[in-house]
Design an enzyme around this catalytic site. Sequence first.
Site, PDB file in Angstrom:
ATOM      1  N   GLY A 175       0.827  -1.196   0.000  1.00  0.00           N
ATOM      2  CA  GLY A 175       0.000   0.000   0.000  1.00  0.00           C
ATOM      3  C   GLY A 175       0.865   1.250   0.000  1.00  0.00           C
ATOM      4  N   GLY A 181       0.594  -5.165   0.580  1.00  0.00           N
ATOM      5  CA  GLY A 181      -0.600  -5.190  -0.257  1.00  0.00           C
ATOM      6  C   GLY A 181      -0.406  -5.919  -1.563  1.00  0.00           C
ATOM      7  N   GLU A 190       5.805  -5.440   7.629  1.00  0.00           N
ATOM      8  CA  GLU A 190       5.097  -4.376   8.357  1.00  0.00           C
ATOM      9  C   GLU A 190       5.690  -4.034   9.717  1.00  0.00           C
ATOM     10  OE1 GLU A 190       2.407  -5.736   5.184  1.00  0.00           O
ATOM     11  OE2 GLU A 190       3.693  -6.756   6.621  1.00  0.00           O
ATOM     12  N   ASP A 192      -1.207  -7.418   7.282  1.00  0.00           N
ATOM     13  CA  ASP A 192      -2.649  -7.378   7.032  1.00  0.00           C
ATOM     14  C   ASP A 192      -2.917  -8.007   5.670  1.00  0.00           C
ATOM     15  OD1 ASP A 192      -1.514  -5.297   5.517  1.00  0.00           O
ATOM     16  OD2 ASP A 192      -3.249  -3.980   5.765  1.00  0.00           O
TER      17      ASP A 192
END
Length: 361
Positions: free
Chosen positions: A72, A120, A143, A151
């Site tokens: 992301g 992502g 992350e 995630d």
Amino acid sequence: MNHSSPEENDHVLLRTEGRAAYITLNRPKALNALTHPMALRIDGALTAWADDPRVETVVIEGAGERGLCAGGDVRDIHHDAKTGGAASADFWRDEYRLNARIARYSKPYVALMDGIVMGGGVGVSAHGSVRIVTERSRVAMPETGIGFVPDVGGTYLLALAPGELGTHLALTGAAVGAADALLCGLADHFVPSAALPALARELAADPVHTVLERYVEQPPPGELPAAREWIDRCYTAESAEEIVARLHATDAPAAKRAAATLLTKSPTAVKVTLAALRRARRLGPLERVLEQEYRVSLAALSSPDLVEGIRAQVIDKDRDPQWSPGTFEAVGPADVERFFAPLGDRELRLAETAPSTEVAW
């Protein structure tokens, strides 16, 4: 509804040819980092193609030479976290729905995981039914290095990896190559990078299984099999502190390097990631894990470590984040539990679906 501008639509190129439809992530200067309009555009295309009898296979690839997708767009998240906005929450809600859609897609979804595939980028590829890695692939969920927690269904995927391999990758953020991605269940097939353009073209004419037979090869050896013994022994510990202690006490140089790496990550993020992985193993289907990840992500948005981690790694690039708290010992059970607190009417609720079935090729 996708309110993307024409320029933003250029960030995801869509086309159909023969029996295949193609998604190209097209922000090569940003390593195809995913934005909210991009996620919505992909989701809209998949919705349309699911009911289009002319489309038998969907292919996702990245523009440029560096990789499929680096994750992301964390600069947007950094701004949102600093200003207390709602843009990241809205993005994650739609992104996680997209991840679930990809996992349950009714047609072969072929992800060309060449080059860098992180965060992502894993979400839009590793839930697909046909995941192809190359000798250039570097797959990671990094992350914890920015004060965040894996995630996009990353805790689901890594919780399913053999032994404690997923725990090692999630806590350290280590990137793996093709063979280790296959071992960990993050990919299905190895194809040499130079063969991907021809493979993608041939999917317009032939079924997936026919094309794969022409191109799939054995990957070069990976690194994780030789590390399984100490990874499984060290990462079964009950706490991050004990994991680091066991790694330090291990003779293998790679174990000591892993311990040193863990001590550079956000202590809060490491402890929450460990808890999220272990809860993910008990939650069942991907949808339930994505719902948990949404809680964790929103809690991270109000954590000082996310702003500080992105600042240090991406904005200022001094690579010297000042975590708060700064040690594992200073992160108590209540600090971890806060990340899993119910969100009330802000909860992400994904529809219950039947378990994944084999996609007919």
